[in-house]
Write an enzyme that holds these catalytic residues in place. Structure first.
Site, mmCIF file in Angstrom:
data_model
loop_
_atom_site.group_PDB
_atom_site.id
_atom_site.type_symbol
_atom_site.label_atom_id
_atom_site.label_comp_id
_atom_site.label_asym_id
_atom_site.label_seq_id
_atom_site.Cartn_x
_atom_site.Cartn_y
_atom_site.Cartn_z
ATOM 1 N N ASP A 29 0.834 -1.200 0.000
ATOM 2 C CA ASP A 29 0.000 0.000 0.000
ATOM 3 C C ASP A 29 0.874 1.257 0.000
ATOM 4 O O ASP A 29 1.976 1.253 0.550
ATOM 5 C CB ASP A 29 -0.900 -0.024 1.254
ATOM 6 C CG ASP A 29 -2.040 0.973 1.148
ATOM 7 O OD1 ASP A 29 -2.298 1.483 0.045
ATOM 8 O OD2 ASP A 29 -2.675 1.251 2.180
ATOM 9 N N GLY A 30 0.343 2.310 -0.605
ATOM 10 C CA GLY A 30 1.012 3.612 -0.533
ATOM 11 C C GLY A 30 1.581 4.104 -1.855
ATOM 12 O O GLY A 30 2.251 5.135 -1.884
ATOM 13 N N ASN A 31 1.293 3.392 -2.950
ATOM 14 C CA ASN A 31 1.821 3.836 -4.254
ATOM 15 C C ASN A 31 1.282 5.219 -4.630
ATOM 16 O O ASN A 31 2.023 6.069 -5.139
ATOM 17 C CB ASN A 31 1.399 2.857 -5.362
ATOM 18 C CG ASN A 31 2.014 1.492 -5.206
ATOM 19 O OD1 ASN A 31 2.905 1.292 -4.398
ATOM 20 N ND2 ASN A 31 1.537 0.535 -5.990
ATOM 21 N N HIS A 46 2.545 3.326 -9.036
ATOM 22 C CA HIS A 46 2.425 1.889 -9.284
ATOM 23 C C HIS A 46 3.665 1.354 -10.006
ATOM 24 O O HIS A 46 4.138 0.259 -9.726
ATOM 25 C CB HIS A 46 1.157 1.584 -10.086
ATOM 26 C CG HIS A 46 -0.108 1.938 -9.353
ATOM 27 N ND1 HIS A 46 -0.333 1.571 -8.039
ATOM 28 C CD2 HIS A 46 -1.222 2.626 -9.734
ATOM 29 C CE1 HIS A 46 -1.528 2.021 -7.654
ATOM 30 N NE2 HIS A 46 -2.067 2.670 -8.659
ATOM 31 N N GLU A 76 -12.107 -4.763 -5.205
ATOM 32 C CA GLU A 76 -12.586 -3.384 -5.044
ATOM 33 C C GLU A 76 -11.822 -2.433 -5.980
ATOM 34 O O GLU A 76 -12.343 -1.403 -6.394
ATOM 35 C CB GLU A 76 -12.405 -2.921 -3.588
ATOM 36 C CG GLU A 76 -13.318 -3.603 -2.578
ATOM 37 C CD GLU A 76 -12.962 -5.074 -2.293
ATOM 38 O OE1 GLU A 76 -11.764 -5.444 -2.424
ATOM 39 O OE2 GLU A 76 -13.866 -5.853 -1.947
ATOM 40 N N ARG A 80 -11.762 1.684 -9.292
ATOM 41 C CA ARG A 80 -10.913 2.883 -9.442
ATOM 42 C C ARG A 80 -11.115 3.482 -10.841
ATOM 43 O O ARG A 80 -11.645 2.808 -11.729
ATOM 44 C CB ARG A 80 -9.442 2.495 -9.243
ATOM 45 C CG ARG A 80 -9.160 2.152 -7.791
ATOM 46 C CD ARG A 80 -7.687 2.099 -7.503
ATOM 47 N NE ARG A 80 -7.493 1.859 -6.073
ATOM 48 C CZ ARG A 80 -6.350 2.032 -5.439
ATOM 49 N NH1 ARG A 80 -5.284 2.435 -6.085
ATOM 50 N NH2 ARG A 80 -6.265 1.801 -4.146
ATOM 51 N N LEU A 140 11.552 -20.299 -3.980
ATOM 52 C CA LEU A 140 10.422 -19.533 -3.437
ATOM 53 C C LEU A 140 9.177 -19.721 -4.307
ATOM 54 O O LEU A 140 9.277 -19.739 -5.533
ATOM 55 C CB LEU A 140 10.823 -18.050 -3.416
ATOM 56 C CG LEU A 140 9.749 -17.043 -3.017
ATOM 57 C CD1 LEU A 140 9.397 -17.193 -1.539
ATOM 58 C CD2 LEU A 140 10.240 -15.621 -3.313
ATOM 59 N N ARG A 197 1.985 -4.957 6.215
ATOM 60 C CA ARG A 197 1.253 -3.924 5.478
ATOM 61 C C ARG A 197 2.085 -2.651 5.479
ATOM 62 O O ARG A 197 2.523 -2.181 6.537
ATOM 63 C CB ARG A 197 -0.128 -3.648 6.078
ATOM 64 C CG ARG A 197 -0.861 -2.583 5.270
ATOM 65 C CD ARG A 197 -2.331 -2.491 5.522
ATOM 66 N NE ARG A 197 -2.918 -1.581 4.544
ATOM 67 C CZ ARG A 197 -4.144 -1.642 4.067
ATOM 68 N NH1 ARG A 197 -4.958 -2.577 4.492
ATOM 69 N NH2 ARG A 197 -4.576 -0.778 3.188
ATOM 70 N N ARG A 203 -5.333 -1.960 8.607
ATOM 71 C CA ARG A 203 -6.523 -2.652 8.095
ATOM 72 C C ARG A 203 -6.114 -3.928 7.391
ATOM 73 O O ARG A 203 -4.995 -4.022 6.870
ATOM 74 C CB ARG A 203 -7.233 -1.785 7.030
ATOM 75 C CG ARG A 203 -7.935 -0.577 7.508
ATOM 76 C CD ARG A 203 -8.788 -0.010 6.378
ATOM 77 N NE ARG A 203 -7.988 0.634 5.343
ATOM 78 C CZ ARG A 203 -7.619 1.908 5.359
ATOM 79 N NH1 ARG A 203 -7.987 2.676 6.353
ATOM 80 N NH2 ARG A 203 -6.895 2.415 4.386
HETATM 81 C C1 FPP Z 1 -1.999 0.155 -3.322
HETATM 82 O O1 FPP Z 1 -1.542 1.466 -3.351
HETATM 83 C C2 FPP Z 1 -1.439 -0.617 -4.423
HETATM 84 C C3 FPP Z 1 -2.159 -1.147 -5.450
HETATM 85 C C4 FPP Z 1 -3.620 -0.986 -5.562
HETATM 86 C C5 FPP Z 1 -1.531 -1.865 -6.559
HETATM 87 C C6 FPP Z 1 -0.282 -2.635 -6.258
HETATM 88 C C7 FPP Z 1 0.510 -2.731 -7.516
HETATM 89 C C8 FPP Z 1 1.833 -2.759 -7.604
HETATM 90 C C9 FPP Z 1 2.686 -2.834 -6.418
HETATM 91 C C10 FPP Z 1 2.550 -2.716 -8.929
HETATM 92 C C11 FPP Z 1 2.226 -3.780 -9.883
HETATM 93 C C12 FPP Z 1 2.405 -5.136 -9.357
HETATM 94 C C13 FPP Z 1 2.661 -6.226 -10.105
HETATM 95 C C14 FPP Z 1 2.737 -7.559 -9.488
HETATM 96 C C15 FPP Z 1 2.915 -6.121 -11.535
HETATM 97 P P1 FPP Z 1 -2.610 2.653 -3.449
HETATM 98 O O2 FPP Z 1 -2.770 2.992 -4.887
HETATM 99 O O3 FPP Z 1 -3.877 2.260 -2.769
HETATM 100 O O4 FPP Z 1 -1.865 3.778 -2.673
HETATM 101 P P2 FPP Z 1 -2.521 4.952 -1.803
HETATM 102 O O5 FPP Z 1 -3.267 4.310 -0.676
HETATM 103 O O6 FPP Z 1 -1.339 5.738 -1.342
HETATM 104 O O7 FPP Z 1 -3.416 5.725 -2.730
#
Ligand code: FPP
Length: 252
Positions: A29-31, A46, A76, A80, A140, A197, A203
């Site tokens: 989380d946190g991208n 991402h 969910e 988006r 792995l 997390r 959560r």
């Molecule tokens: C949550 O961050 C992250 C996601 C919804 C997507 C996760 C995807 C990746 C890590 C990259 C692609 C992965 C693969 C395996 C190719 P958020 O967007 O909810 O962040 P925020 O809470 O800061 O808005």
């Protein structure tokens, strides 16, 4: 539950001084926040998160984990904005194209679970290529949760058991927790020992609700694109200090 407010890092040498969990699951989380802090569009977060996926898979293999489950896209997340969903699907295809050969070479097996029927042709093809190329891996085992939601998984398991009851193949009184677990996507793997997390949110977000029943939880403030193998190793060292009782009392 522990919250690591300060980045908690460790080295591979520290990890190698003791046991590691068999199975670690991660809510990445946190991208979006990472991108926002840099005035970048969310997809850039991402993309940066994809590099952390590579880093953490390598770190998990180095540490000797057997299973690593990554929550890449929730049911969910389909709600988006369309451009963000498209960007995530494009990243999945890019990830497979760039990483497939190296994962196979390192003996890392990757399998994907979730409501995959909702994915487009390109993503389905990419997943088949990834699973096919890495099928012989014995180090792995990485499990990618894509289009996954735990409530949906549990409801589907109930339906499959109900169908067997209706067909007269199963006595409802004989349904056990073990049997129920066999109707889940994850039936062939041990439950996660540790859930990590990132980004400080406390959560579960509809992730592995059944399987996390006795998992230890480690929440770090570090945003996923900044999460390095040193952070993973820090979480593994923290886990070593946990007293897992599985609802029992500690032996005297
Ligand atoms: C949550 O961050 C992250 C996601 C919804 C997507 C996760 C995807 C990746 C890590 C990259 C692609 C992965 C693969 C395996 C190719 P958020 O967007 O909810 O962040 P925020 O809470 O800061 O808005």
């Amino acid at each position: 539950m522990s919250q690591a407010t300060a980045p908690n890092t460790a080295t591979i040498e520290e990890v190698q001084t003791g046991p590691v969990p068999r199975h670690v699951a991660v809510i990445m989380d946190g991208n979006g926040r990472w991108a926002g802090e840099r005035d970048l569009p969310r997809w850039e977060g991402h993309r940066a998160g994809m590099s952390s996926v590579r880093e953490i898979i390598e770190g998990a293999a180095e540490a000797g984990l057997e299973h690593l489950t990554l929550y890449a896209f929730s049911e969910e997340n389909w709600s988006r904005p369309a451009d963000e969903v498209e960007a995530l699907m494009a990243l999945l295809e890019e990830y497979v194209a760039t990483e497939r050969a190296e994962l196979a070479e390192k003996g890392i097996r990757v399998t994907v679970f979730g409501s995959l029927e909702r994915l487009g042709e390109g993503a389905i093809r990419a997943i088949a290529e990834l699973e096919g190329a890495t099928a012989e891996g014995t180090s792995l085992h990485v499990h990618l949760a894509i289009s996954y939601g735990a409530r949906g998984e549990i409801v589907a398991a109930c339906r499959s058991l109900a169908r067997r009851v209706a067909a007269g193949e199963l006595d409802p009184e004989e349904i056990t927790a073990d049997q129920f677990a066999h109707a889940l996507y994850t039936s062939a793997w041990p439950d996660p020992d540790l859930l990590i997390r990132t980004s400080g949110e406390m959560r579960i977000s509809n992730f592995l609700l059944w399987q996390l029943a006795y998992s230890e939880i480690f929440v770090t403030d570090v945003l996923w694109p900044d999460f390095s193998r040193a952070h993973l190793f820090g979480a593994l060292i923290d886990y070593r200090g946990r007293d897992r009782r599985f609802g029992l009392v500690r032996s005297p």
